[in-house]
Structure formats: C-alpha cells, structure tokens
Design a protein around this motif. Structure first.
Motif, PDB file in Angstrom:
ATOM      1  N   ARG A 190      -8.393  -6.620  -3.793  1.00  0.00           N
ATOM      2  CA  ARG A 190      -6.729  -6.917  -4.406  1.00  0.00           C
ATOM      3  C   ARG A 190      -5.899  -7.838  -4.139  1.00  0.00           C
ATOM      4  O   ARG A 190      -4.830  -8.128  -4.570  1.00  0.00           O
ATOM      5  CB  ARG A 190      -6.291  -5.467  -4.479  1.00  0.00           C
ATOM      6  CG  ARG A 190      -7.201  -4.290  -4.910  1.00  0.00           C
ATOM      7  CD  ARG A 190      -6.311  -2.950  -4.863  1.00  0.00           C
ATOM      8  NE  ARG A 190      -6.123  -2.290  -3.820  1.00  0.00           N
ATOM      9  CZ  ARG A 190      -6.927  -1.080  -3.534  1.00  0.00           C
ATOM     10  NH1 ARG A 190      -8.015  -1.079  -4.067  1.00  0.00           N
ATOM     11  NH2 ARG A 190      -6.515  -0.870  -2.073  1.00  0.00           N
ATOM     12  N   SER A 212      -9.460  -2.724  -0.881  1.00  0.00           N
ATOM     13  CA  SER A 212      -8.291  -3.178  -0.916  1.00  0.00           C
ATOM     14  C   SER A 212      -8.182  -4.858  -0.760  1.00  0.00           C
ATOM     15  O   SER A 212      -7.319  -5.433  -0.983  1.00  0.00           O
ATOM     16  CB  SER A 212      -7.307  -2.893   0.256  1.00  0.00           C
ATOM     17  OG  SER A 212      -7.623  -3.113   1.375  1.00  0.00           O
ATOM     18  N   ASP A 236       0.707  -1.182   0.196  1.00  0.00           N
ATOM     19  CA  ASP A 236      -0.134  -0.085   0.016  1.00  0.00           C
ATOM     20  C   ASP A 236       0.810   1.161   0.083  1.00  0.00           C
ATOM     21  O   ASP A 236       0.329   2.496  -0.076  1.00  0.00           O
ATOM     22  CB  ASP A 236      -0.998   0.221   1.063  1.00  0.00           C
ATOM     23  CG  ASP A 236      -1.979  -1.130   1.136  1.00  0.00           C
ATOM     24  OD1 ASP A 236      -2.425  -1.171  -0.021  1.00  0.00           O
ATOM     25  OD2 ASP A 236      -2.286  -1.662   2.050  1.00  0.00           O
TER      26      ASP A 236
END
Length: 1493
Positions: A982, A979, A941
């Motif tokens: 992902r 996220s 990230d």
C-alpha cells in the motif's frame, strides 16, 4: 572684341537690344552670348564668331543678380499690358531659373517689393501682393484679386526665390482685414461692376473669418477691425464696423422696417445672419429691446446678495440633492409622475434674438425636470423666499423648510420654471438677463398665454419646443402648460470663471451630469419606498444631434394595497382620531427598468458605469399609525404625526453595518438599513431594516435631531425617541412576525437589531428585546428540515450554555450548537434553539432580559451525555473532526466519572492523521524507540492518538485503558506485510516498512511460525526494477512492484535469472529471513530458467555495452560449464559467444587463430577458455577448415575493380589457403582464375591482370598492376602471377593472345606426314612470298647466339640461338595473319590470283622448328608492324595457352626499346621476315630435331 549689335531671333520682339557706341569693347565689359536672355537689354553681349574655348576664357564672368533683376524690370515694363505673353515666357523662365540657382543671391526686399516683377499667370504684380498658401484650406475663396494674387510655382526653387523677393508664404488675418479696409476706400469711387466684384471679395473674406472664429476665437482687436457691407441708397454698399450694423434675426411681416428701426444699418442681404451674429453684429431683437424696453412683470428671489444663496447651497453641496428636492416638491404638490431629461443640445439656432445677449450662455445643455402637478400661486411665492418654510403648517407634506429649491444653484445660475400660463426666469447674478431686468429684481415672469409675447420670445423659447409636450410655436391665442417644467441650464466654464456675483466656481460638465444622474439612480429605489404620491420616475437623454429625447431609465412603485397616503391617515388635524393604533401591511413592488441600448448609455455614461440589469424588488412595509392614550409622550405633539414604519426587501437582505460582504441588493437600493423621513436621509439605522417616521430632522435633512453634550434637553430629540420606542418598535416586531415562513427561514436573525454606536437607535434595540422576551410573539424558530415548520416564543425555547456556544473557538461553538440542535432530547417540553452570539450578548446587556435568558439554558454535562457522545457513532462529525476533537478534549477535562465511563466505552479517541475514532484498546503506543511496534505503523494506519492526546496525562490514561506497547498479534503481522504494498507510491516509506518488518521477523520468527506459510504468499517484498546498467530485458515492469517470497529470487541470482524471473530488491543481509519466507537461492535455480536467461541476453546484447554484460555472460557460461544441458547445441547457429567485438556464432569461432580476421572469424577470448565443456557444447572448433575459410572469403562480396574494406582479412585468408597444408584442397574446390586478389592499392583484380615486381627497368612502368605485397610467395605461385616483363608483353599482344586455333601437336603431326622434310619446305616459303606479291626473297642461315639478359621472358632464352631467316619485300595483311593461324582453311581460297589455296603449307616449317615466328612491316599490317610467334607446346611464348598456342605483338618499337636482346635482323629494311625458331640456336634446333626424331 566686337559686341553683338543685333538681337537674336528668339529674343522678345518688344524688348530693346543693348548696343555700345564703339564697335570693339574690352571683354570685361561684355558677357558671353549664353547670357543674352539674362542681360541682353541692359548689358553688352559678345559676338559668337570666336571658338568656344577662347570665348570661355575671355568671357568668364557671370551676370550679377542686380543686373538680371534690371533685365526682369525691363521685361515687366515692356509687357505690362500682358499681351503676346508667348514672346517673353521663355526669357521670364530663364531669369527665374538663373536667380533661383544663385546660392549667393542677396535681394534688397524693400527695393523690389513695390516693383511689378512677379508673374501671376495673367499680370505682373508686386511681391507684397502675391501669396502662395491660403489661411485655411477648408473654405473655398473665390478670389482676392486684384488686391492680392495667389500663385503656385511649379518649381520649388522658384518659390524660394519669390519668397526672397517679398512674396507672402501664407496669407493671415491681418492681410485679409487690410484688404477689407482697402475695399472700403475703393467703394467711395467704384463703378457698379467693380462694386459687385468687391462684394464677392468681402463675402469670401467674411466666410474665412467665420471659420477661423469657429475654430479659434479671434482676438478682440481683430473683431473690432471686421467690416460688414451695408446697402446704400444707390444700391451699392459701404463697409461699416460690426457694432454699427444690425442683422435681422427673425422674419418680419411684409419685411417692412418699423419706425423705431429707421436709423439701423442692416447688414447686406448677401451676408448670412448666422455669420453676422458670430462676428459680433447685434441682432434686431437686441436693438428692439434696447429701444422699447421690457414691459413684463419683474419677478425674482428677493434676497439681493448671492452670498445668501452660497451659504444655503453649502447645506446641499451634493448635486444629487437637486433632483431629490425636485422629487419632494413634486410629491408635496400631489404629482404622480416625475420626468428628468438631460439635454445636450447647444441650440446654436437659438442664440440670437434673445432677451439679452447674456442669455445665449444659458441656451446650451440643460437638465429639465417635469411633474404632472401645476404650480399654485403660493408655490410661485415660495420660490422667492429663502429660509421661510411654507410647508410647516401642512402635515400632509414631506418638506418643511422651504430651502430645497435653492439646491438647484449647485448646477445652474439661471433656473426657469414653466407652469400654467407663467414662465419664470431667475437670474440672481443679474448678468444674463442684463438690461431687461428692472429695479434690481433678479428675475422675470412672462405671461406666455399672450401670443405676441410668445412671438417676441420665440428664439428664447426655442429650446422648450418638443420637451415634455411644450409647443410655443402654436398659433393659439391663449396657452397654458399643464404641469410644471423646470429648466436648469448647466453652469458653463465662462459662468464659473466670472468672479462678479459668483454663486459657484464649479462648471457643470457632462461628466458631472452623468455622476449626478448616476447617484440619483443609485438611490432611486430608496426614494420610492415611503414616498406618498409620486409613483413613477423617468429619465431621458437628448444628445446634441438628436431630434427627440430617448428614455434610458424608469422606476415605478406599485402597491398591492392600492393608493393610500399614510400622512393623510395619520394626521390628527384631518379629523381621523382613532382610539386604537392602526396597523397596515403594505406589499409593494419597485420596478427598475434600464433600457438595453448600450449605445445610448455610452453617450452619457462611461463604460461599465450603468451595467446593472433591470429589476423588480418586492418590499414589505409595516405601518403603525397612532398609539394608546396611556403611552403618549409628554412632549408637545400638536404639529407632529404619530406614525412609524419599517421595511425590508422580500428576496434580499440588508447587511448589518459591521459587515464587509458585498451587498446583494439590486442597483438603486441601499445595501444597509437607513433612516427615512419619508425620503431617505444619509443616516444609517445600524439595523437590518429601513426605519421611517415623521421624525424631527435637522434643517439640512441629513440627520435626526438628537441630544448632545451641549443640548441635553431637546423636545425634538425626545419626540424621536418616543417614535422609535413606540410606533417604530411595534411595526418592527410586527414586521418580523408577519414574514412568511420561507422568508423567515432564510433571514430570521439577520433582521433582528443590534446595538451600535448610535444612542438614539439603541433605544429602539432595547425596546425590541424587552418586548421579545416578555411577549408571546413567536419570533424564534429552528428548521428541522421538515415540513412541520413552527415558530416559538422565547419562553418555549432552551439554549446551549454560553461556554460551549460562544466561549470556545467560533467553529467549535458552531458545531456544538448544531449537535445540540440535532440530538437534544432531555426535556421534551422545551425546544432546542440557537441564538447568534451578538443577539445573546444583546440579551445579557439588557438587565431586564437576563433573568429570562438564564431560565432557558442547557448545561455542559447534560450536553455531553445527552447529545455529544451519542452523536459520535453517526456521520454528523465527518466534516468537522477538528471541532469534534476539541470537544472530546473538553470532555476529558471535565473529570466527571459518568463522562469518563462514556469515554472508555465509546470509540472516541481520534488517531493520526485523519482522526479516525478508536477505543483506547485499539491504539498503538507512539514510542519512537520501540523497535518492534511503532516503526511498523505509519500515521495513515490510524493507530496513533492524534497530537492533541500526546500530553503525558492523557497518554497514561490511554495506557491504562489497554493501548498496545510492544507485541503484535499474528493478524497484525499479516496486516503489516500487506501494508507494504500500500506504500508503493512512497518508495522511501515502503522500503522502510519492509526493512522494519524483516527486522521484526528476524527477532520474532519463532513466535510467528503459524503464519510463515501465509507470509510466503503475501506480495509485500519489493521487486528489483531494472538496474540502470542492465543492458538486457528485465522481467520486472513498473506496473508490478511487489511479489510474494515464493516467486522471487535472491539478489545474487540476478545474472542467472534477471531477464526471465523476478529478483527481490533487498540486500543479502536479509537472506536468512528471506529464505524463511520462501525466496530462491542460486542452488535452487533450474537449468531451463538459466537457458531462458541465456536466450534473452543473446537476443538483446548490444556491442556498445560489452563491459556491462560480461559479468552476466560469465555467470551463465560458468553455470552451463558444470551442466551438460541437452538444449545447448541449439546455440550453435546463434550469436551467443561474447568476444571483444560483441556476440558471435560458435561456428565462426575457434580456440586457435593466429591472425585477426574479425568480423568474419573470431578467436575465443582467453577468459572463456576455462569453460571448455560449455564451448564444446555450443560448437566452438579448435581451428578453421579450408572450406570455412573459403566460404568466409565468399561472404565478403568482393567486386572486381573496387576496393574492399576487408583487405586486411582477405590477405591472411588467401595466405592461409595457399600454404602447403591447404592448397591442394583449396584448388580442388574453386577456380583460381575467378578468385580476386588485391593489388598494392587494395583494388581487387583477377590474377591474370596482376604481375610481380621483377625489378626490370621498363619504360611506362606506372601502367602495371602489381599484386599486394601482403600476399606471400605461396599465394602468388599458386595463382601463377606473371612477372612485370611478361605482363608488358601481354599488353602489346592485344586483348586476345594470338595463336593457331588448332594447336594440338597431333594435328601438326598429321600435316607433317603429308609434307616431306626436304626442299619443299623452302618451296612453301617462296610460294607464300609470291602469293603476297613479293618480288624478292632472301634466305639466310643465322648461326649467331644472341644475348639473353634483355628478353621479356626467360623461357625465350632457348630461342636466342642459330636460326633460318627468310625475307621477302612484301607484307602481310590482317587476313593473311589470320589465315596462317588456321589449319586447313587459308585466306587464299577465294583469291584466284594466288597460288596456294589451302593455307596449311606454312605448317611444313614444323619439320625443322617448334617455335616459328615472323615479323611483318608495312602499310597493310595493323599498327604498321607485327611480330607473330607460334608455340604449339606452350613452352616458350609467354602468353601461349592450349586454346591460343601463340601470340602477336603489334608494337614493335616498344619491344625493341625495352627488350633489345630480342634482336630483329638488321640486314632487311621492310617486308616479311620469317624466322624458323625465331633466331633459334643451333643446339636448340638440333635438340628439337632430336626430340622429333
């Protein structure tokens, strides 16, 4: 016993027969007549009149081998004239066979080897004169007879025998040499014809000896024993040793013998000269030399001892120096072309008629060197001098010392030189020219201009013919060779092994030549760089069998400036006296051509040795000739030339001496810089250019003369230093300056020198940099990737601070330099430039250069503010993040306020893991104990500072600048939810992220209400994938792993929706927060969803997974039991009810079922009975109906005569259908006769074929088919299964039951009305008997009651009483029986001989009985007898039916045997017995009559 006195007919006629004096002899003194051919002439043989067995017993002894050999001697003596051979060949073969098969044969060889006992095919010969195999198979030997004979025994055992007798297995050299000496004695008294034959034998022997000597040289003893034929005056020949003979090795005019040749013994003309030479016969040339001597001028090197040459060649130990010296000599002679030939020819045709036999060793493979300059007389004089250089005074020549030619003795012992009209042959060892040498002069010089000399030396000169335009066969009276040709015959193994006057112990082989040529070719490009005259070098190869040389390599030097001899221009003694230095730039191209003939290369070189392609290499050479008078050296320069030059390749680079990378230089050139004194020296220059000057070099031409600790004062060393710092340095700087821009960009600093381990070359390096920093020479450049390419002087440049450029890691320094060069803009008048580390170091080491360097440096702070931070917003650092990060850290360490402010305002902090730059306020504090923040982010990230920034001081600074610690914004919450998806490729991290986010939301739900709706629509919750134990279809697929909360169900809803809806893959501990983000609970499940689930699981269920699926079915059944869903009845015809056997349809299931009828009918499992409402909705019944049971029976596909696997189901179904509640309905819906029942073996049968075991003892009991024991009494009674007895009767009643076709009672009543009940009944019986041809009839009233225990049917018990019996002595035919069975159409209608015609009269008997019967026995009756019974009421006969109201039994004996109570009348023997009521009891008849009345 009598002995045989007369020889047999087949016995050879000339052979005598052995007879004894007495007619009778003892058996021990005689032999069996079978051995007559073996001993008939040397021992007694018995007569053959006795029987064989007696003879075999008495004459058991076999002839001994000695006795048989005596017989063989008699045979050979008798037929020594070899005539009438057909008479004795049989005996000869018999003797050889007998001796060969005697395994214990012992032959005294010494006795028989001189006896004529071996038949050769023409004569008998001694064993010692007979052989089997010749010494060699490759030469045809015409004959050795009569001296030795060769035979080829047909039988192997004969060869073994003859070997024992003394025959020679394989003839050898000693044998044939012995023959020659025998012939020598024979020739003393031989006739002309015999002598002619002997010459043929001798020639054949010499052919063999020649071949053997070629393969393996004969020993000296064998050579000395060889004899050669020499003609005698009487035109015969005599044999003499080779050394006493002479062969003619050249054609003489008119073939006349000269005066000095009269005493020579010439080998016979039939013997080839080549053979004579090989086998040691001296040549005529050798004889002439010995006789006349040599009158040529002696010539040679004057030093007597070969030790001097040994010492000299040690300085030229490298073989390649031979060819280099040849090149130098050619260049000094002004030659423009040099050709080198490797000649592999052995010149076998040129090894006779030589100057001396020792020269034969020099006629083989050789290296030839040619140049197009002719020797001068001084050149010939120089050759004989060792060490006294003759070129020292000539400053236009490269060579100085006169030692170079001695290098040829590395490869040869006998070099020769041809130039002009002279041929010089040098032989320092004085063993090859031999006796031709005089006065210890180790060489000869021949004037080849004389044709007679050439003719005398024609064999010696034969290798020269055709080599580089040599033509010694020319008939010209005067000859002169244009150019110079050296021949160096390679040192052979013999020469290397000879210790006497040895020059070198090394044989020079083909491999050595290949290496020598390869090493020269490997350096050939270097040799051509600074050479003055030679512009072309060519290599040729002449294989051993080739006719002419083949070129395989050439190198050509072309100068764009034209031909210019630099030494001539620079030599002050030639009148060139320039006040100012001369600068010359020479552009040359050196072209190397390697021929593509792979086969040619493979003949000379090993595979892959020379595989390089041809090349054209361009060079730039800068010369400087002369210097200003002010700087001339103090050293004496009278004999030296002030000239210097440097050279570099245009398209390649010479590596530094410290580099290990592979050279890019073409084959033939040095990969690194070297020192040249016009020819290359094996001394590296340690700088990236070749350096050339008229240096003072050591005598070995290996190194420059330099100062040493032992010799601090050296004029020659000072001279070299002077040249390096002046003309060489100036030419070097001018070379760099004159390079074109493209070349300069590629190779700028690579061409600059570096100081190394050679102190003398370091003088050049220092001078180079001193002149660089102080001059205006524009040698520094920076490529800005633009067309505006410029070079700058040192004074116009600015360089990066050494800390950033050189003191950090190398890659960091390189990137900092790139940044500096690209973004520097501090001082417009200065140009940012870069210097390699080693060049920077060179400048710092030279004290005179350091001040100039420090004036042109950019400091660290200026670099960061002006270049580095502005570059971070560009893509410059994309591929160099590590270097960038390190430079950022260095910026943090500066502790400069201006720099710190720049850090705060710039995205300059790299994050993990990819180094994305963020401002400090965009970072997340990487605290592993933080529940709310850090666990929601991963390295990818890019929110955590990189590892380099984890130091406490840096972290504190980042916190102060706004790095987040425990709270997320709504935007980041949404981002964290997104996220999760992902991380799909990292299941563990995905799960962890999801769990942490849910934990966070549990704690922060109230804080993030404004994003609740958004969270419900984000696909971040994991979908439960199909469990391994889930047997049905699963709604989720591998391609879809995430979904939003609104579209998911909690995990506990799996059994209700798993096949049709998505289920979340999270435990129930998160149910609260999951409902918060929109997930459905069990209470929210819609009926139609469960209905779809029910359809899915019923379509997929497998019987192998019942345990796994029960939980799902239980959930669905329980759900629908509480619902009255209107679509449930649609499952009535579907397999949806789970049983222990799998899914079944509701209409084949019932709540109550007392028998196991699976897989046709099923009972509902007890576990499902609690779902009564659901079961009723799908159509499950309480019990099964008759129709259902019967339809089930029909589905079993039952076939008569076959077994069925469903017997266990058939039996209970039949029993259920036959019970009192169902049998009436069952009979109404089917034909019982067509129903198949199982017998006791499980085979399906019709009811009529089966019977019940009634325990009645009947023979042939095994032929009955008994009904299956599982069928109860209700069932057997329903299907009217007969007893065993009735079935037995049925068997003998035939396939069709017998009876009157019209058996109706009404029909009989009509007939009875036409026949009165009176005596006419008996009339009818008499008429029937008469029609049957009977002559007698008896009528008996039998009033007895017969037993009823042993009858075949209990219904016949009423017929066992009194009866009327009628007998006649005829019998019925088949047609009669058929006629009686018909009403109104009898069998007599067409028979005029019978009284009755209508066939209905017999029916009158029904007036007195209901069951008439008759028994007929006779030949015309089928099976010899039949019992016929009529039963119109079908009440008594077991097989009577309304269609066939009666029966006929055609096996009377079986009835009587098994049912004796069915009593036939014993008072009649044959005929027809009609029994009214068939022995019916009176009360029975009366009863019937009463009934009739």
């Amino acid at each position: 016993m009598p002995a045989k006195t007369r020889k047999p007919r087949q016995y050879p006629q000339k052979m005598l027969w052995f007879c004894g004096e007495d007619k009778l002899q003892s058996p021990g003194e005689m032999y069996h007549f079978d051995y007559e051919m073996l001993v008939g002439s040397v021992a007694l043989v018995a007569e053959s009149s006795l029987k064989g067995k007696i003879l075999d017993y008495l004459l058991h002894q076999k002839p001994s081998s000695d006795l048989v050999l005596k017989q063989l001697l008699v045979l050979s003596e008798t037929y020594k004239d070899c005539t009438n051979r057909s008479e004795f060949l049989q005996m000869l073969t018999t003797i050889y066979d007998y001796l060969a098969n005697d395994t214990h044969l012992q032959i005294p060889v010494d006795i028989y080897k001189e006896k004529l006992i071996v038949w050769t095919g023409n004569v008998f010969a001694k064993p010692m004169d007979v052989f089997f195999d010749f010494i060699t198979d490759s030469v045809e030997m015409e004959t050795l007879e009569p001296f030795m004979y060769q035979i080829h025994p047909e039988k192997k055992i004969h060869r073994t025998l003859l070997t024992k007798l003394g025959c020679v297995e394989k003839i050898n050299v000693v044998n044939i040499l012995n023959i020659m000496h025998v012939i020598k004695e024979c020739q003393k008294s031989s006739s002309r014809e015999k002598s002619k034959h002997n010459l043929v034998v001798v020639k054949g022997i010499l052919n063999v000896l020649e071949e053997l000597n070629d393969k393996h040289p004969l020993s000296s003893d064998d050579i000395d024993r060889i004899l050669f034929p020499v003609k005698t005056k009487d035109n015969l020949f005599e044999l003499l040793p080779a050394k006493e003979c002479t062969f003619v090795d050249y054609k003489r005019e008119n073939d006349e013998i000269e005066d000095d040749e009269e005493d020579l013994k010439f080998v016979h003309t039939k013997i080839p000269s080549s053979m004579a030479e090989k086998l040691g016969v001296p040549s005529l040339t050798r004889r002439i030399v010995e006789i006349k001597g040599v009158e040529d001028i002696p010539w040679g090197q004057k030093e007597e001892l070969t030790d001097r040459i040994k010492n000299l060649i040690e300085e030229y130990a490298d073989g390649v120096s031979v060819l280099k010296e040849m090149l130098q000599n050619a260049d000094d002679a002004g030659a423009t072309c040099l050709r080198i030939l490797y000649d592999e020819r052995t010149n076998e045709n040129a090894k006779i008629g030589l100057i001396d036999k020792g020269m034969a060793e020099c006629q083989g493979p050789a290296i030839w060197v040619y140049n197009d300059a002719k020797f001068k007389e001084d050149d010939f004089q120089n050759i004989i001098k060792l060490g006294a250089g003759t070129k020292m005074a000539d400053l236009t020549k490269i060579g100085k010392f006169g030692l170079g030619f001695c290098s040829v003795y590395n490869i040869t012992d006998v070099p020769s030189i041809l130039s002009g009209d002279s041929l010089v042959i040098l032989d320092p060892r004085m063993i090859h020219l031999g006796k031709a040498l005089k006065d210890n002069n180790p060489g000869l010089r021949f004037r080849i201009s004389d044709s007679k000399t050439r003719h005398r030396l024609r064999h010696q000169l034969r290798p020269y013919d055709g080599v580089f335009d040599c033509d010694f066969q020319s008939e010209r009276t005067f000859m002169s060779y244009e150019g110079t040709l050296f021949r160096f015959p390679l040192r052979t193994a013999k020469q290397a092994d000879e210790i006497k006057c040895q020059i070198s112990p090394r044989q020079y082989t083909k491999d050595d030549v290949a290496k020598l040529i390869y090493k020269f070719i490997e350096d050939a490009g270097n040799l051509m760089l600074f050479i003055q005259n030679v512009s072309k070098i060519e290599f040729f190869h002449l294989p051993s069998q080739a006719l002419e040389p083949h070129p395989f390599y050439s190198i050509i030097r072309c100068s764009e400036n034209g031909k210019s001899n630099i030494l001539v221009q620079a030599n002050p003694n030639l009148g060139i006296n320039e006040k100012q230095p001369i600068h010359l730039v020479e552009n040359i191209c050196i072209s190397i051509k390697i021929h593509e003939d792979i086969k040619l290369h493979s003949q000379l070189f090993k595979p892959d040795t020379i595989t390089k392609k041809s090349s054209d290499t361009k060079w730039v050479i800068v010369w400087q000739i002369g210097i200003s008078e002010q700087i001339k050296p103090h050293t004496h320069t009278k004999n030296n030339v002030i000239v210097g030059g440097t050279a570099i390749p245009v398209n390649h680079s010479l590596m530094e001496y410290t580099e290990a990378r592979q050279s890019t230089m073409p084959f033939g050139f040095y990969p690194r810089g070297h020192v040249f004194c016009f020819l290359p020296l094996p001394q590296e220059s340690f700088i990236p250019v070749h350096v050339n000057s008229y240096f003072a070099v050591e005598s070995s031409r290996r190194r420059l003369v330099a100062k040493s600790s032992d010799n601090l004062i050296s004029e020659e060393a000072d001279w070299n230093i002077f040249l390096l710092k002046s003309v060489v340095c100036d030419s070097y700087l001018r070379l760099i300056e004159k390079l074109p821009n493209d070349f300069y960009k590629r190779n700028c600093y690579e061409k600059w020198p570096r100081q190394g381990k050679d102190n003398m070359m370091n003088e050049l390096v220092s001078s180079f940099y001193e002149k660089l920093v102080t001059s205006e020479r524009k040698l520094i450049f920076r490529d800005r990737a633009s067309s505006d390419f410029k070079r700058y002087s040192f004074k116009e440049c600015v360089f990066l601070h050494r800390f950033l450029r050189y003191e950090l890691e190398e890659k960091i320094c390189e990137k900092a330099s790139e940044c500096f060069l690209r973004f520097y803009s501090y001082k417009k008048e200065k140009h940012a430039m870069d210097l390699p580390r080693d060049i920077y170091r060179q400048l710092t080491k030279i004290s005179t250069c350091l001040p100039h360097l420090e004036e042109n440096i950019c400091d660290v702070k200026t670099f960061y503010l002006n270049s580095f931070f502005p570059s971070l917003s560009t893509d410059f650092w994309n591929q160099s993040t590590k270097e960038r990060n390190e430079l950022i850290l260095q910026a943090f360490k500066l502790k400069d306020e201006e720099v710190n402010q720049m850090i705060k305002e710039t995205q300059c902090v790299p994050t993990r893991p990819h180094g994305k730059l963020r401002k400090p306020s965009e970072l997340i504090y990487p605290d592993p104990l933080s529940v709310c923040i850090s666990r929601l982010f991963s390295q990818n990230d890019e929110r955590f500072p990189s590892e380099e920034f984890n130091e406490s001081s840096l972290v504190k600074k980042l916190k102060d600048l706004g790095m987040m610690t425990d709270t997320l914004s709504n935007e980041l919450v949404i981002d964290r939810a997104k996220s999760v998806q992902r991380l799909a490729q990292q299941p563990a991290k995905m799960s962890e992220r999801c769990h942490f986010l849910l934990q966070y939301l549990e704690l922060k739900m109230e804080s993030h209400k404004q994003v609740q709706q958004a969270l419900q629509n984000i696909k971040f919750l994991p979908i439960l994938q199909k469990p391994s134990s889930w047997p049905f279809n699963w709604n989720a697929t591998d391609s879809k792993r995430f979904e939003s909360g609104k579209k998911l169900f909690l995990k506990k809803c799996k059994n209700l929706v798993g096949c049709v809806r998505l289920v979340v893959d999270l435990d129930d501990r998160y149910d609260k927060v999951l409902k918060y983000i929109g997930l459905h609970d069990t209470a929210d499940v819609d009926e139609e969803v469960v209905f779809d689930q029910f359809q899915e699981i019923t379509n997929i269920t497998s019987n192998n997974q019942l345990d796994e699926i029960s939980e799902t079915y239980d959930a669905v059944y329980a759900y629908f039991n509480k619902k009255n869903f209107h679509l449930l009845p649609t499952f009535k015809d579907q397999c949806c009810l789970l049983t222990k056997s799998g899914l079944v349809k509701p209409d084949v299931s019932a709540l109550e079922l007392h028998s196991d009828l699976e897989p046709f009918l099923f009972k509902v499992d007890d576990r499902w009975k609690k779902y009564e409402n659901f079961l009723g909705c799908i159509g499950v019944r309480s019990t099964f109906s008759v129709h259902c049971l019967f339809e089930t029976l029909k589905t079993m596909d039952l076939k008569e005569g076959e077994t069925s696997k469903h017997v266990n189901s058939i039996i209970p179904i039949l029993n259920m259908l036959s019970d009192t509640r169902r049998r009436i309905e069952f009979q109404s819906i089917c034909n019982l006769e067509t129903i198949l029942l199982p017998d006791k073996s499980g085979i399906l049968r019709k009811p009529a074929d089966l019977c019940i075991e009634d325990e009645r003892m009947i023979k042939q009991d095994n032929a009955f088919l008994f009904v299956h024991g599982g069928l109860n009494a209700y069932t057997t009674s329903l299907f009217e299964i007969k007893s065993k007895s009735a079935q037995f009767i049925k068997r003998f009643a035939g396939a069709v039951s017998f009876g009157q076709s019209e058996a109706l009672v009404t029909r009989l009543k009509g007939i009875l009305r036409d026949y009165p009940c009176n005596v006419s009944i008996l009339n009818e019986l008499i008429q029937n008997a008469d029609d049957a041809g009977a002559t007698e009839i008896h009528i008996v009233h039998d009033q007895r009651f017969h037993p009823t225990e042993l009858i075949f049917d209990e219904k016949l018990a009423d017929t066992q009483g009194p009866s009327l019996v009628v007998y006649n002595n005829s019998c019925f035919s088949k047609s009669d029986i058929e006629g009686i069975s018909k009403l109104g159409e009898g069998s007599k209608g067409s028979d005029p001989m019978t009284t009755g015609q209508f066939g209905i009269g017999f029916n009158a008997v029904y007036h007195i009985t209901d069951v008439p019967s008759f028994l007929t026995i006779g030949e015309t009756v089928p099976n010899g007898g039949a019992l016929v019974m009529f039963d119109p009421h079908c009440e008594y006969a077991p097989l009577a039916t309304p269609q066939n109201p009666g029966m006929m039994i055609d096996n009377i004996h079986s009835i009587v045997e098994n049912f004796p109570d069915i009593k036939c009348p014993e008072f009649f023997t044959a005929g027809i017995i009609s029994t009214l009521s068939k022995h019916c009891r009176c009360h029975g008849i009366l009863k019937v009559l009463e009934f009739k009345l």
